[in-house]
Design an enzyme around this catalytic site. Structure first.
Site, PDB file in Angstrom:
ATOM      1  CE  LYS A   1      31.399  53.312  19.343  1.00 28.50           C
ATOM      2  NZ  LYS A   1      32.506  53.489  20.303  1.00 28.50           N
TER       3      LYS A   1
ATOM      4  CE1 TYR B   1      28.738  57.634  29.998  1.00 25.47           C
ATOM      5  CE2 TYR B   1      30.139  56.674  28.304  1.00 25.47           C
ATOM      6  CZ  TYR B   1      28.957  57.281  28.676  1.00 25.47           C
ATOM      7  OH  TYR B   1      27.978  57.512  27.743  1.00 25.47           O
TER       8      TYR B   1
END
Length: 254
Positions: A64, A208
């Protein structure tokens, strides 16, 4: 439209399934979303040259931040944050043009706002990578003071060993911005004193998969309210989808 996700290890990702279901729901043919594992970000130019039909892609850990030098342009938020999780691809005069975006911002903002209370004046952010930068940007825009925790703390940050009773007591919101606990290494967790957490705390894990990480499980056992990063994933994915379609429309009209 060919889309995808780049990262080093993508077995945990729900993105492919999510977008494939979206294509079905919208009756879109000739659309695909693939997972592309790269060992190093330096492989990106060659990857793009061999996937010239790619019109956009998501970026996950650990790229990122270090993808930034490979991009032609950053949108204002991505530039301010210093991290990118979505890239739109367009072609001008037979030249590829890459624009970096940070849809983690809208994803995190939408997912955390329903849980925020007046007691969440300060937040403890575990990790200092690209995801943490987006989380910090959102929380501070909402008036919440943040304290970053790192294994190698810089000025203004603390180490995990420095998380004591005082730190936990005065930071009612704790966000795990690290990949610790992600499938398949589900027993991993941030090294914090969970016994100091109580029912006044809110824990959010950007992980998640699994749905209940060890971080959240230990927080629940102490009475804290918890949520995982699935809604953030869906919200940021929808924003990426909007960006890619907007770019595709611009390509058709240019």
């Amino acid at each position: 439209m060919k889309l995808g996700l780049i990262g080093t290890s993508l077995t945990h990702s729900f993105s492919k399934k999510y977008f494939e279901q979206k294509f079905v729901n919208l009756s879109l043919k000739n659309h695909s979303y693939e997972l592309f594992e790269l060992k190093d970000i330096t492989e990106l130019p060659n990857f793009l040259d061999t996937n010239k039909e790619l019109r956009g892609f998501n970026v996950t850990f650990p790229f990122k931040e270090n993808i930034l030098p490979f991009l032609d342009k950053l949108d204002p938020e991505a530039n301010q944050i210093g991290a990118v999780n979505t890239v739109s691809v367009c072609w001008k005069n037979n030249k590829r043009f890459l624009t970096g975006h940070n849809t983690d911002v809208i994803g995190f903002r939408k997912s955390i706002k329903p849980f925020l209370a007046n007691t969440h004046e300060r937040a403890l952010l575990l990790g200092t990578g690209g995801a943490s930068k987006a989380v910090r940007y959102v929380l501070e825009s909402l008036g919440i003071t943040t304290l970053l925790v790192s294994r190698q703390p810089k000025k203004g940050e603390i180490s995990y060993e420095e998380i004591n009773d005082y730190v936990i007591k005065y930071h009612k919101l704790i966000v795990n911005c690290t990949p610790l606990g992600t499938f398949p290494e589900v027993t991993n967790k941030p090294n914090i004193p969970y016994s100091l957490i109580n029912e006044s705390h809110m824990l959010m894990d950007l992980v998640y998969n699994p749905e209940l990480t060890e971080f959240l499980k230990l927080g629940k056992e102490q009475g804290a309210s918890t949520t995982n990063g699935l809604s953030m994933l869906y919200n940021q994915a929808d924003e990426a989808w909007r960006i890619w379609n907007e770019t595709s429309q611009q390509n058709r009209t240019s």
